[in-house]
Write a protein that holds these residues in place. Structure first.
Motif, mmCIF file in Angstrom:
data_model
loop_
_atom_site.group_PDB
_atom_site.id
_atom_site.type_symbol
_atom_site.label_atom_id
_atom_site.label_comp_id
_atom_site.label_asym_id
_atom_site.label_seq_id
_atom_site.Cartn_x
_atom_site.Cartn_y
_atom_site.Cartn_z
ATOM 1 N N GLY A 73 -36.503 -1.050 -53.384
ATOM 2 C CA GLY A 73 -36.243 -1.285 -51.985
ATOM 3 C C GLY A 73 -35.636 -0.080 -51.225
ATOM 4 N N HIS A 74 -34.484 0.128 -51.568
ATOM 5 C CA HIS A 74 -33.988 1.495 -51.013
ATOM 6 C C HIS A 74 -34.660 2.849 -50.588
ATOM 7 N N GLY A 86 -37.223 1.793 -48.057
ATOM 8 C CA GLY A 86 -36.574 1.695 -46.566
ATOM 9 C C GLY A 86 -35.919 3.002 -46.193
ATOM 10 N N TYR A 129 -45.048 4.168 -42.467
ATOM 11 C CA TYR A 129 -45.587 2.586 -42.286
ATOM 12 C C TYR A 129 -46.428 2.616 -40.983
ATOM 13 N N GLU A 169 -42.500 -2.929 -36.910
ATOM 14 C CA GLU A 169 -41.322 -3.086 -37.245
ATOM 15 C C GLU A 169 -40.767 -4.510 -37.926
ATOM 16 N N TYR A 229 -42.284 -5.447 -41.120
ATOM 17 C CA TYR A 229 -41.609 -4.552 -42.471
ATOM 18 C C TYR A 229 -40.433 -5.462 -42.505
ATOM 19 N N HIS A 230 -39.531 -5.673 -41.385
ATOM 20 C CA HIS A 230 -38.204 -6.099 -41.638
ATOM 21 C C HIS A 230 -38.412 -7.648 -42.323
ATOM 22 N N ALA A 267 -39.027 -6.851 -46.008
ATOM 23 C CA ALA A 267 -37.669 -6.415 -46.668
ATOM 24 C C ALA A 267 -36.712 -7.392 -46.938
ATOM 25 N N THR A 294 -27.273 -6.901 -45.467
ATOM 26 C CA THR A 294 -28.539 -7.570 -45.410
ATOM 27 C C THR A 294 -28.631 -8.974 -44.898
ATOM 28 N N ASP A 328 -32.819 -0.727 -36.307
ATOM 29 C CA ASP A 328 -33.684 -0.364 -37.428
ATOM 30 C C ASP A 328 -33.060 0.538 -38.394
ATOM 31 N N ARG A 372 -34.225 2.280 -40.392
ATOM 32 C CA ARG A 372 -35.352 3.414 -40.733
ATOM 33 C C ARG A 372 -35.369 4.677 -39.765
#
Length: 228
Positions: A65-66, A69, A77, A84, A87-88, A91, A145, A155, A157
């Motif tokens: 996951g890291h 992300g 993406y 977003e 994706y969020h 995740a 998280t 975000d 990212r």
């Protein structure tokens, strides 16, 4: 940007990386016989099996996951048409269970060491330090998280991810880290601490791959011929 932020996000990462890589090289050169998990399976097996499986499988998915992300740019993406919020959500759905599983696993391993007397007596200071910092890194990651589930406007990212990638291209952007939520800063600094102690504890076994077994000769047993 003040001097503290400059040190934490532009200088400290390279200090940590130097200690991490240099420590691994030194440990391998000076203590190859200590480059081991120091398994306590002979002393207790049931709790070790459950805790170890949960921790290792959980941490593998957390690591994946890291990578998705932080190392994969947001533009990738966007090119796939993943917005977003989607994706969020993905995740959170995939990342939270993996983190919880890893945390339960490492907690079981910690509990095992304090409850089983024979294992507690054979646990070194380095083992306690390793357990503490692994629990700290996973715990702060879960906290970050959880607190970011309903976060609006942040975000990682577009902040943490480009900052992290820039460290490896020597395009350091500490200004990206100044205004990120405090819980992410705590998690990152906890991870820094983990990497500093990593080379000097049993955690080095994570870099042990039995690749030589793939090309070594088979062990051949021959019956001894009795002399007449």
């Amino acid at each position: 940007m003040n001097g503290l932020n400059l040190f934490l996000w532009a200088i400290l990462p390279y200090i940590v990386l130097t200690i991490f890589i240099g420590g691994l090289i030194y440990r391998y050169q000076k203590d190859q016989f200590g480059w081991t998990t120091k398994s306590s399976e002979l002393l207790e097996k049931r709790r070790l099996r459950v805790g170890s499986l949960l921790f290792h499988w959980g941490i593998i998915f957390v690591f994946g996951g890291h990578i998705a992300g932080i190392l994969v740019p947001i533009e990738f993406y966007e090119a796939l048409g993943i917005p977003e919020h989607i994706y969020h959500r993905i995740a959170i759905i995939l990342g939270m269970p993996a983190g919880i599983i890893a945390f339960i696993g490492i907690f079981l391993l910690f509990y095992r060491r304090i409850r089983v007397k024979r294992i507690k007596l054979t646990t070194s200071t380095g083992d306690w330090v390793a357990l503490f910092f692994v629990i700290l890194a996973i715990g702060t990651g879960l906290t970050a998280t959880t607190l970011n589930i309903n976060s609006n406007g942040f975000d990682y990212r577009t902040t943490i991810a480009p900052w992290f990638r820039g460290l490896f291209t020597f395009h350091v952007q500490p200004e990206l880290m100044v205004y990120i939520p405090i819980w992410f800063k705590i998690h990152i600094l906890s991870t820094f601490a983990l990497y500093i102690i990593w080379p000097f504890t049993r955690l080095v076994h994570a870099f042990s791959f039995p690749l030589r077994y793939l090309r070594r000769n088979y062990v051949i047993y021959k019956r001894r011929i009795r002399e007449a």
